[in-house]
Design an enzyme around this catalytic site. Structure first.
Site, PDB file in Angstrom:
ATOM      1  N   ASP A  32      -1.645   6.567   6.241  1.00 47.10           N
ATOM      2  CA  ASP A  32      -2.724   5.712   5.753  1.00 47.10           C
ATOM      3  C   ASP A  32      -3.053   4.706   6.863  1.00 47.10           C
ATOM      4  O   ASP A  32      -2.266   3.791   7.126  1.00 47.10           O
ATOM      5  CB  ASP A  32      -2.259   5.001   4.472  1.00 47.10           C
ATOM      6  CG  ASP A  32      -3.306   4.047   3.911  1.00 47.10           C
ATOM      7  OD1 ASP A  32      -4.356   3.864   4.557  1.00 47.10           O
ATOM      8  OD2 ASP A  32      -3.053   3.485   2.824  1.00 47.10           O
ATOM      9  N   TRP A  78       0.821  -1.222   0.000  1.00 43.34           N
ATOM     10  CA  TRP A  78       0.000   0.000   0.000  1.00 43.34           C
ATOM     11  C   TRP A  78       0.846   1.259   0.000  1.00 43.34           C
ATOM     12  O   TRP A  78       0.436   2.286  -0.536  1.00 43.34           O
ATOM     13  CB  TRP A  78      -1.007  -0.012   1.149  1.00 43.34           C
ATOM     14  CG  TRP A  78      -2.034  -1.082   0.902  1.00 43.34           C
ATOM     15  CD1 TRP A  78      -2.194  -2.233   1.605  1.00 43.34           C
ATOM     16  CD2 TRP A  78      -2.998  -1.123  -0.166  1.00 43.34           C
ATOM     17  NE1 TRP A  78      -3.203  -2.985   1.043  1.00 43.34           N
ATOM     18  CE2 TRP A  78      -3.701  -2.329  -0.032  1.00 43.34           C
ATOM     19  CE3 TRP A  78      -3.314  -0.267  -1.217  1.00 43.34           C
ATOM     20  CZ2 TRP A  78      -4.720  -2.708  -0.911  1.00 43.34           C
ATOM     21  CZ3 TRP A  78      -4.328  -0.639  -2.095  1.00 43.34           C
ATOM     22  CH2 TRP A  78      -5.014  -1.844  -1.929  1.00 43.34           C
ATOM     23  N   LYS A 100     -12.252  -1.838   6.369  1.00 39.27           N
ATOM     24  CA  LYS A 100     -11.489  -2.792   7.163  1.00 39.27           C
ATOM     25  C   LYS A 100     -11.924  -2.729   8.627  1.00 39.27           C
ATOM     26  O   LYS A 100     -12.405  -3.695   9.178  1.00 39.27           O
ATOM     27  CB  LYS A 100      -9.979  -2.509   7.048  1.00 39.27           C
ATOM     28  CG  LYS A 100      -9.299  -3.120   5.835  1.00 39.27           C
ATOM     29  CD  LYS A 100      -9.449  -2.331   4.580  1.00 39.27           C
ATOM     30  CE  LYS A 100      -8.788  -2.968   3.384  1.00 39.27           C
ATOM     31  NZ  LYS A 100      -8.004  -2.043   2.586  1.00 39.27           N
TER      32      LYS A 100
HETATM   33  C1  PLP Z   1      -7.376  -1.483   1.483  1.00 34.72           C
HETATM   34  C2  PLP Z   1      -6.302  -0.475   1.615  1.00 34.72           C
HETATM   35  C3  PLP Z   1      -6.173   0.601   0.714  1.00 34.72           C
HETATM   36  C4  PLP Z   1      -7.069   0.754  -0.477  1.00 34.72           C
HETATM   37  O1  PLP Z   1      -8.301   1.206  -0.079  1.00 34.72           O
HETATM   38  P1  PLP Z   1      -9.465   1.545  -1.118  1.00 34.72           P
HETATM   39  O2  PLP Z   1     -10.521   2.065  -0.207  1.00 34.72           O
HETATM   40  O3  PLP Z   1      -9.826   0.268  -1.817  1.00 34.72           O
HETATM   41  O4  PLP Z   1      -8.954   2.569  -2.065  1.00 34.72           O
HETATM   42  C5  PLP Z   1      -5.176   1.521   0.945  1.00 34.72           C
HETATM   43  N1  PLP Z   1      -4.329   1.417   1.987  1.00 34.72           N
HETATM   44  C6  PLP Z   1      -4.424   0.392   2.866  1.00 34.72           C
HETATM   45  C7  PLP Z   1      -3.466   0.329   4.014  1.00 34.72           C
HETATM   46  C8  PLP Z   1      -5.408  -0.579   2.701  1.00 34.72           C
HETATM   47  O5  PLP Z   1      -5.502  -1.591   3.585  1.00 34.72           O
END
Ligand code: PLP
Length: 366
Positions: free
Chosen positions: A177, A102, A201
């Site tokens: 993030d 990511w 998540k």
């Molecule tokens: C799932 C995830 C993403 C992507 O998220 P989207 O909502 O599908 O764009 C980005 N960063 C992390 C750490 C993730 O787990």
């Protein structure tokens, strides 16, 4: 009806009580005679849902008043592209610490808009560690430093000591993030300039993204962009510049209320420590039958990737697990193997069932 234990990485399991409440309120929200998803986002009913969700999230995460909280569509990936447009001047450098898939995605999204500097990366060791803070090659006048708090695929999670201390990176704000670990433990929000997370998540359903922004950063000019890509406008418009994902916002609100009722982030930190230890203990005690090679100091509490010693056992493992009511354990295609995602909504009984299954499977196939 029987519900299984769902280890999906995202969209992921939601608390059963949240799903039941949504089911009960589906046709008639609070006596209005219509579903919340059928009502105007500007009406008093949805405004109540939206502002309660924000107030509850602020309480859950102890978000200070000098931070704005946005609820937007687009997912975490869209945020990654919007960060430089909103917070980096044309030609300005932004620093990225890349500790997994990511972090790489974040880097890819910003390439058209900013001179990205990879300040540190653990790619050489297969993303099994977090580079020591002293080794980060930070730029002097960077717009921000970006990290991925928890790498959902590689199972690598920052601990408090890995973040730069305030003052450590000068006036450069830290952007993080938190898609797969938000609200899973107490966090000092004031250490960060921006915290963002797709909700699917740890916070609720897919289709809504939380962006937490220190308000002074909104004064930055950034780069030419349309109003709809401008966080300042979104803050002014209270996340309703256009029609927001109202159903997802509602479900997120219910999920956050559930987390508060369960005891808040302190309680979820205790639970996730116990849950992740159950699985890592089975893996480490398996004499090599199961394998997780992430540096123990930075193993994720949310996503536990592991490999079986013989790939030929992958299929039987997944099939038998499914038979035992344990689903979505297949690892990400980028890595293979298995992955158990154990976010806030995963009960300890589910993780215990998986740990028991893994021990039993090893006994029968070891
Ligand atoms: C799932 C995830 C993403 C992507 O998220 P989207 O909502 O599908 O764009 C980005 N960063 C992390 C750490 C993730 O787990």
């Amino acid at each position: 009806m029987s519900r299984v234990h769902n280890f999906s990485a995202g969209p992921a399991a939601l608390p059963e009580s949240v799903l039941r409440q949504a089911q009960e309120e589906m046709l008639d929200w609070h006596g209005v005679g219509a579903s919340i998803v059928e009502l105007s986002h500007r009406g008093p009913e949805f405004i109540q849902v939206a502002s309660e969700a924000e107030a509850d999230l602020r309480k859950l995460m102890s978000i200070p008043d000098d931070y704005a909280v946005l609820f937007l569509g687009g997912g975490a990936t869209t945020v990654q592209a919007l960060l430089p447009l909103n917070f980096a001047a044309p030609g300005q450098v932004a620093d990225y610490v890349v500790t997994g898939h990511w972090g790489k995605t974040a880097l890819k999204q910003v390439k058209p808009y900013v001179a990205a500097n990879v300040a540190a990366t653990s790619e050489a060791d297969g993303f099994r560690s977090i580079p020591a803070r002293e080794s980060w090659q930070l730029s002097k006048d960077a717009a921000y430093v970006h990290v991925t708090a928890n790498e959902t695929i590689h199972g690598v999670e920052f601990r408090d000591e890995h973040y730069p201390r305030s003052g450590d990176v000068g006036d450069v704000p830290l952007f993080a993030d938190f898609s797969s670990s938000i609200a899973s433990e107490p966090l000092d929000v004031s250490k960060f300039g921006v915290i963002y997370a797709g909700a699917q998540k740890n916070l609720g359903p897919v289709g809504i993204t939380v962006v937490i922004i220190r308000r002074d950063l909104l004064e930055r000019a950034g780069q030419p962009r349309a109003d709809i890509l401008d966080y300042r406008s979104h803050v002014k418009g209270e996340s309703m510049l256009n029609t927001p994902p109202s159903w997802n916002w509602y479900l997120l609100g219910l999920t956050v209320k559930w987390m508060l009722a369960e005891g808040g982030v302190e309680e979820f930190a205790r639970r996730s420590a116990r849950k992740s230890a159950l699985l890592y203990d089975v893996i480490d005690g398996s004499g090599g039958f199961y394998r997780n090679e992430v540096d123990k100091a930075v193993r994720s509490r949310m996503n536990v990737p592991f490999f079986l010693h013989d790939e030929a056992l992958d299929k039987p493992f997944l099939k038998e697990a499914e038979g035992a009511g344990l689903i979505s354990l297949k690892g990400h295609r980028a890595l293979g193997g298995m992955r158990a995602s154990i976010y806030n909504a995963m009960p300890e009984a589910g993780v215990q069932a998986l740990a028991d299954f893994m021990r039993d499977f090893r006994q029968r196939h070891g």
